[in-house]
Design a protein around this motif. Structure first.
Motif, PDB file in Angstrom:
ATOM      1  N   ASP A 120      29.614  15.489  25.057  1.00 23.30           N
ATOM      2  CA  ASP A 120      30.175  14.693  25.726  1.00 23.30           C
ATOM      3  C   ASP A 120      31.443  13.794  24.802  1.00 23.30           C
ATOM      4  N   ALA A 121      30.704  13.113  23.468  1.00 27.73           N
ATOM      5  CA  ALA A 121      31.220  12.584  22.345  1.00 27.73           C
ATOM      6  C   ALA A 121      32.443  13.205  22.358  1.00 27.73           C
ATOM      7  N   ALA A 122      31.991  14.909  21.675  1.00 29.59           N
ATOM      8  CA  ALA A 122      32.795  15.718  21.516  1.00 29.59           C
ATOM      9  C   ALA A 122      34.270  15.748  21.869  1.00 29.59           C
ATOM     10  N   ASN A 123      33.904  15.896  23.265  1.00 20.95           N
ATOM     11  CA  ASN A 123      35.396  16.367  24.324  1.00 20.95           C
ATOM     12  C   ASN A 123      35.959  15.214  24.320  1.00 20.95           C
ATOM     13  N   ALA A 124      35.129  14.582  24.504  1.00 13.42           N
ATOM     14  CA  ALA A 124      36.134  12.925  24.612  1.00 13.42           C
ATOM     15  C   ALA A 124      37.368  12.149  23.426  1.00 13.42           C
ATOM     16  N   HIS A 125      36.787  13.274  22.004  1.00 11.40           N
ATOM     17  CA  HIS A 125      37.461  13.332  21.074  1.00 11.40           C
ATOM     18  C   HIS A 125      38.817  14.000  20.949  1.00 11.40           C
ATOM     19  N   GLU A 126      38.173  15.544  21.724  1.00  9.48           N
ATOM     20  CA  GLU A 126      39.131  16.261  22.053  1.00  9.48           C
ATOM     21  C   GLU A 126      40.631  16.038  22.630  1.00  9.48           C
ATOM     22  N   HIS A 127      39.979  15.203  23.451  1.00  7.80           N
ATOM     23  CA  HIS A 127      40.681  15.560  24.860  1.00  7.80           C
ATOM     24  C   HIS A 127      41.435  13.830  23.804  1.00  7.80           C
ATOM     25  N   ALA A 128      41.043  13.080  23.114  1.00 15.92           N
ATOM     26  CA  ALA A 128      42.203  11.955  22.480  1.00 15.92           C
ATOM     27  C   ALA A 128      43.008  12.106  21.755  1.00 15.92           C
ATOM     28  N   ALA A 129      42.470  13.633  21.735  1.00 12.00           N
ATOM     29  CA  ALA A 129      43.527  14.203  19.825  1.00 12.00           C
ATOM     30  C   ALA A 129      44.532  14.478  20.960  1.00 12.00           C
ATOM     31  N   GLY A 130      45.060  15.015  21.975  1.00 13.87           N
ATOM     32  CA  GLY A 130      45.588  15.296  22.921  1.00 13.87           C
ATOM     33  C   GLY A 130      47.185  14.248  23.246  1.00 13.87           C
ATOM     34  N   LEU A 131      45.927  13.075  22.554  1.00 14.49           N
ATOM     35  CA  LEU A 131      47.005  11.721  23.574  1.00 14.49           C
ATOM     36  C   LEU A 131      47.639  11.488  22.056  1.00 14.49           C
ATOM     37  N   ASP A 132      47.180  11.538  21.147  1.00 14.76           N
ATOM     38  CA  ASP A 132      47.312  10.701  19.746  1.00 14.76           C
ATOM     39  C   ASP A 132      48.518  11.164  18.754  1.00 14.76           C
ATOM     40  N   SER A 133      49.626  10.476  18.720  1.00  7.19           N
ATOM     41  CA  SER A 133      50.644  11.280  17.700  1.00  7.19           C
ATOM     42  C   SER A 133      49.834  11.725  16.365  1.00  7.19           C
ATOM     43  N   GLU A 134      49.086  11.170  16.014  1.00  6.26           N
ATOM     44  CA  GLU A 134      47.931  11.298  14.338  1.00  6.26           C
ATOM     45  C   GLU A 134      46.735  12.073  14.998  1.00  6.26           C
ATOM     46  N   PRO A 135      46.647  13.498  15.486  1.00  4.17           N
ATOM     47  CA  PRO A 135      45.492  14.098  15.868  1.00  4.17           C
ATOM     48  C   PRO A 135      44.040  14.471  15.252  1.00  4.17           C
ATOM     49  N   SER A 136      44.341  14.371  13.902  1.00  2.00           N
ATOM     50  CA  SER A 136      43.767  14.442  12.661  1.00  2.00           C
ATOM     51  C   SER A 136      42.358  14.169  12.755  1.00  2.00           C
ATOM     52  N   ALA A 137      42.521  12.882  13.188  1.00  2.00           N
ATOM     53  CA  ALA A 137      40.999  12.538  12.515  1.00  2.00           C
ATOM     54  C   ALA A 137      40.063  12.464  13.990  1.00  2.00           C
TER      55      ALA A 137
END
Length: 78
Positions: A40-57
């Protein structure tokens, strides 16, 4: 040279891993529940990467968590 944020992140990861291990040892959470939490934690970050202008973190964090899941570390005991 590591920054204060690096040290805070390492401390947080160590504390969380210790808590998950203790919960498993005390039979409060099963191994599959712990893996589910990590997924769940990994999926949340993968989803957040799609919403962030700098997804690398976010992608780096998701990769780290997925590595913990697949790496057979102490959380995933046989």
């Amino acid at each position: 040279m590591p920054t204060l944020n690096d040290y805070q992140g390492m401390a947080a990861l160590s504390i969380c891993e210790s808590l998950l291990l203790a919960m498993n040892d005390q039979k409060l959470l099963s191994q599959s529940a712990i893996v589910g939490i990590l997924q769940d934690a990994a999926n949340a970050h993968e989803h957040a990467a799609g919403l962030d202008s700098e997804p690398s973190a976010h992608l780096a964090v998701a990769a780290l968590i997925n590595g913990i899941i697949s790496g057979g570390n102490s959380v995933r005991r046989p």
